[in-house]
Scaffold this active site. Structure first.
Site, PDB file in Angstrom:
ATOM      1  N   HIS A  64      -3.897  26.348  -5.128  1.00  0.00           N
ATOM      2  CA  HIS A  64      -4.260  25.530  -3.963  1.00  0.00           C
ATOM      3  C   HIS A  64      -3.734  26.263  -2.733  1.00  0.00           C
ATOM      4  CE1 HIS A  64      -5.408  22.049  -6.462  1.00  0.00           C
ATOM      5  NE2 HIS A  64      -4.454  22.483  -7.268  1.00  0.00           N
ATOM      6  N   ASN A  96      -9.995  21.343  -3.136  1.00  0.00           N
ATOM      7  CA  ASN A  96      -9.508  20.093  -2.536  1.00  0.00           C
ATOM      8  C   ASN A  96      -8.795  20.356  -1.214  1.00  0.00           C
ATOM      9  OD1 ASN A  96      -7.362  21.311  -3.885  1.00  0.00           O
ATOM     10  ND2 ASN A  96      -6.336  19.375  -4.331  1.00  0.00           N
ATOM     11  N   ASP A 154     -10.814  19.306  -8.917  1.00  0.00           N
ATOM     12  CA  ASP A 154      -9.381  19.291  -9.215  1.00  0.00           C
ATOM     13  C   ASP A 154      -8.555  18.624  -8.121  1.00  0.00           C
ATOM     14  OD1 ASP A 154      -7.109  20.217 -10.948  1.00  0.00           O
ATOM     15  OD2 ASP A 154      -6.514  21.086  -9.038  1.00  0.00           O
ATOM     16  N   HIS A 181      -9.853  18.391 -14.135  1.00  0.00           N
ATOM     17  CA  HIS A 181      -8.477  17.897 -14.100  1.00  0.00           C
ATOM     18  C   HIS A 181      -8.496  16.647 -14.979  1.00  0.00           C
ATOM     19  CE1 HIS A 181      -4.940  16.291 -11.571  1.00  0.00           C
ATOM     20  NE2 HIS A 181      -5.345  15.237 -12.240  1.00  0.00           N
ATOM     21  N   ASN A 280       1.545  16.884 -11.375  1.00  0.00           N
ATOM     22  CA  ASN A 280       0.510  16.184 -12.099  1.00  0.00           C
ATOM     23  C   ASN A 280      -0.426  17.203 -12.726  1.00  0.00           C
ATOM     24  OD1 ASN A 280      -1.076  14.174 -13.087  1.00  0.00           O
ATOM     25  ND2 ASN A 280      -2.088  13.711 -11.157  1.00  0.00           N
ATOM     26  N   ASP A 307      -1.324  26.825 -11.004  1.00  0.00           N
ATOM     27  CA  ASP A 307      -1.479  25.551 -10.282  1.00  0.00           C
ATOM     28  C   ASP A 307      -0.567  25.545  -9.045  1.00  0.00           C
ATOM     29  OD1 ASP A 307      -2.356  23.073  -9.502  1.00  0.00           O
ATOM     30  OD2 ASP A 307      -1.391  21.963 -11.129  1.00  0.00           O
ATOM     31  N   HIS A 311       3.792  22.501  -0.769  1.00  0.00           N
ATOM     32  CA  HIS A 311       4.000  21.279   0.007  1.00  0.00           C
ATOM     33  C   HIS A 311       5.108  21.520   1.023  1.00  0.00           C
ATOM     34  CE1 HIS A 311       1.366  18.635  -2.199  1.00  0.00           C
ATOM     35  NE2 HIS A 311       1.871  19.061  -3.337  1.00  0.00           N
ATOM     36  N   PHE A 325       2.751  15.444  -5.605  1.00  0.00           N
ATOM     37  CA  PHE A 325       2.796  16.197  -6.855  1.00  0.00           C
ATOM     38  C   PHE A 325       2.657  17.684  -6.567  1.00  0.00           C
ATOM     39  CE2 PHE A 325       0.807  12.137  -8.284  1.00  0.00           C
ATOM     40  CZ  PHE A 325       1.677  11.804  -9.311  1.00  0.00           C
TER      41      PHE A 325
END
Lengths: 432, 321
Positions: A64, A96, A154, A181, A280, A307, A311, A325
């Site tokens: 991500h 996403n 996802d 996912h 998650n 993954d 954050h 998550f």
């Protein structure tokens, strides 16, 4: 472009079952030759890697990068640099973002940002549904035309079985996998941790293993029904491993990934309400870790994906229930894999490289994952003997949310080359 | 300076049996402070305490406040409504600001599990958990233990069944730890939807029928059933809950021995407990409330560095520095 000759390395190329002392010559952005005692072409840069491992660059199917929409925690450029520092030459960016990568313009933006970054390659993954809302199918043809290598919603599951069926069927035209996912949203609602003894003790709402397994079973049935290719993201339970094992025995077209953290940590890492262990799917139990490791070794689980989920510090600095998550993983994935899987005897080093390079490249039909002469010059040099300590202030990623901070690992990229050009050089980084 | 309990009181899971007994023993001499005409001793004179309540509470907040005042501490109450918490200030900022005012202790009630520990790890002041999400409510369990000890003379060997919504209950978790550590046998009884899966692994027996629990137990600790649970689909209706799991006079009458009844409050009469039971001869529900003040005085005193053996004498003197 200057040619590059890497000498004195242990060359591991799982695509050809190669593991030997050899030199690797990169010319015109491609692998020109692999062999013992290669001559130095005129003007070539010669680099003696001194016994380090030379391998095809690592490939991560699941990251991500937060751009567009959340550039303060990661950008395509910072994510690509983090990838390069972690030994990855290619990563696949989940859609996403904000706005969602659900149209050709959005996919094109990622491709352009990736080219501008001149670091690890960033391949876009398009959304399965418009706005990832789970209603209307996105325009796969245009997404693929603009450069998408797969589709996924996802971050959330494809809730509707009908939509998943349609996506798998429709994706066949374009030869792309649908990455899911796997989470039953009604079972997982409000959950923040694996449902088990630790959740009971901490008083946190659990997500049962069945939440993942129900959707894994559904997706496998739909893959069988449609003949489409399903890719199951971040598997976390022993039950899921069993379901995939049986599906593969029946010849269903499925690939599956597992993260370094699900292979090495359990829900006990959440004790003390450590939000850096909140992800998650959640970290599960010892028996799940054991089954995932066995599944990865046997090939039931195909590959490792990070993954990588950056954050902001403030977002993780709060109550467990409130924290988002996910953890960053690009810069620790190989070290964690080498230290906790290879050194503990779960996988051999060539098997680890195969599951972090050759197999993922094949799963999404990407170039790379091989040192076959003529292949793209995506190469990594890995130091597999010097211990290093995970220091988040040294991350190239803009975020620091890792549960491995302070751990001593063995296994780290020292040189990452993409298309024949050096995009990460630990020596140069040190000197800086 | 606070070696006996450590810096904070977060839960009973992390305390040793000796520490729990020490708190109960320290509470004994404080009981009679509340029985005096002048209900005040100088043990915490000069100490400042903030009661930080992010969740509605009447009983616990007042109980803490009385405990603090009867020990002569200076106290301030902060509720989430009307404070900067409402304006989006984070928990840690609120706490650091309070600490910058040089407070000695924080009593915190928060809707998130782990909030008290989070705070305790980030500020130097002593932190007392007055209930964090579904995690722990240690002073409630301590007062339950004290009440049981008053009634039975000891905890070891007692059979205590916690009845109701164990899944969402911090009171249940703290009680389970405390009772097990002091040698009681613990059971839980309630609909399976409201029991944590795998709770047996904590050393707890699961009893499906409340009638069986009444046959088995020396004491029942009846939990409040929050009406939100019905809306969330954990039980079909309050009516059915009362019919199947309600602690009614008819059921209690079949107990083989006098069955002690506890409830942490606030009660939903006619939902989890029958008024005839709650107000009956074997109910110790109000004794629990009385003991709450003594137990909280003991916790405050010990965390402030008070010597347990001096608790009796402390009723007449400030804690020495």
């Amino acid at each position: 472009m200057r040619s590059l000759l890497l000498t004195g390395g242990r060359v591991i190329d799982p695509s050809r079952g190669l593991d030997q002392r050899a030199d690797v010559l990169l010319q015109d952005g491609k692998v020109a030759a692999v062999g013992v005692g290669l001559g130095t072409p005129d003007g070539a840069e010669v680099r003696d890697v001194g016994g380090a491992v030379v391998a095809p660059g690592l490939v991560d199917l699941h990251v991500h990068l937060r751009e567009p929409g959340n550039e303060d925690v990661e950008t395509i450029a910072s994510g690509a640099r983090a990838a390069a520092a972690g030994g990855f030459t290619a990563v696949c960016a989940m859609p996403n973002t904000d706005p969602v990568t659900d149209n050709q313009a959005a996919v094109g933006f990622i491709v352009r940002q990736s080219l501008r970054a001149r670091s690890a390659r960033v391949y876009p993954i398009g959304a399965v549904s418009v706005g990832q809302k789970g209603e209307q199918l996105a325009e796969f043809g245009e997404l693929v035309g603009a450069g998408a290598v797969a589709v996924s919603d996802d971050g959330r599951p494809v809730k509707s079985s009908h939509l998943m069926r349609t996506a798998l069927e429709y994706a066949r035209t374009f030869g792309i996998p649908v990455a899911d996912h796997c989470e039953d949203p009604t079972l997982a609602a409000g959950g923040v941790i694996h449902e088990g003894l630790v959740s009971a003790r901490l008083g946190l709402k659990g997500i049962p293993a069945a939440s993942e397994e129900i959707i894994v079973a559904r997706d496998l049935l739909l893959a069988e029904l449609t003949g489409g290719r399903v890719h199951l993201c971040h598997m976390s339970t022993r039950g899921a491993v069993e379901l995939i094992r049986r599906a593969k025995e029946r010849g269903i077209a499925v690939t599956a990934e597992v993260t370094p953290h699900h292979l090495t940590l359990t829900d006990r890492a959440c004790e003390g309400y450590d939000t850096h262990a909140k992800m998650n799917p959640p970290l599960r139990e010892e028996a799940d870790v054991t089954a995932l490791r066995a599944g990865l070794k046997e090939g039931v689980i195909d590959c490792i994906a990070s993954d990588h989920a950056p954050h902001a510090y403030d977002a993780k600095e709060g109550a467990f229930d409130d924290a988002p998550f996910g953890i960053v993983g690009l810069e620790t994935a190989f070290g964690v894999g080498h230290t906790l899987l290879v050194q503990e005897g779960v996988l051999t080093l060539p098997q680890l490289i195969e599951r972090m390079s050759t197999i993922p490249a094949r799963a999404f039909r990407l170039s790379g994952g091989t040192l076959q002469p003529g292949a793209m010059g995506d190469v990594v040099v890995l130091d597999v003997s010097t211990p290093w300590t995970v220091d988040p202030t040294a991350f190239r990623s803009k975020s620091r949310n890792s549960p491995f901070v302070g751990r001593t690992l063995v296994g780290r990229a020292v040189l990452t080359v993409v298309g024949g050009e050096t995009v990460y050089d630990a020596e140069a980084a040190q000197a800086r | 300076m606070t070696a006996v309990l450590g810096k904070d009181l977060i839960g009973l899971a992390s305390l040793t049996p000796e520490q729990i007994r020490l708190i109960l023993d320290t509470a004994e001499p404080f009981k009679d402070v509340s029985e005096r005409p002048i209900k005040k001793v100088p043990a915490l004179r000069g100490k400042t305490i903030v009661n930080l309540f992010f969740e509605a509470s009447t009983r616990t907040r007042i109980s803490f406040e009385f405990a603090e005042k009867r020990l002569s501490a200076d106290t301030v109450n902060v509720a989430s409504t009307g404070s900067s918490v409402q304006k989006g200030e984070t928990l840690v900022d609120t706490a650091r600001n309070l600490e910058a005012m040089r407070i000695d202790m924080v009593v915190i009630r928060h809707p998130s599990s782990g909030a008290a520990e989070f705070l305790g790890n980030r500020i130097r002041s002593n932190v007392i958990n007055a209930g964090d999400g579904k995690h722990e409510h240690p002073t409630q369990a301590l007062l339950d233990l004290l009440t049981l000890r008053d009634k039975f003379g000891k905890i070891a060997g007692l059979k205590v069944c916690i009845v109701g919504d164990v899944l969402h209950s911090r009171v249940a978790r703290s009680n389970i730890w405390g009772l097990i550590k002091l040698g009681a046998e613990v059971a839980v009884c309630g609909p399976r939807t409201l029991l944590p899966r795998g709770i047996e692994q904590l050393g707890v027996r699961v009893i499906d029928h409340v009638e069986d629990a009444i046959q088995w137990a020396d004491a029942l600790n009846v939990l409040r059933l929050q009406l939100e649970r019905m809306e969330a689909g954990f039980i079909p209706s309050v009516r059915e809950y009362y019919r199947v799991f309600g602690v009614t006079a008819e059921r209690v009458a079949k107990a083989p021995r006098a069955l002690t009844i506890m409830h942490p409050g606030p009660m939903n009469r006619g939902v989890e407990i029958d008024s005839r039971v709650a107000d009956g001869p074997h109910s110790v529900i109000l004794a629990q409330v009385t003991n709450g003040v003594a137990v909280r005085m003991a916790v405050l005193y010990l965390l402030a560095g008070g010597k347990p053996e001096l608790a009796d004498a402390a009723k007449g003197a400030a804690v020495p520095d």
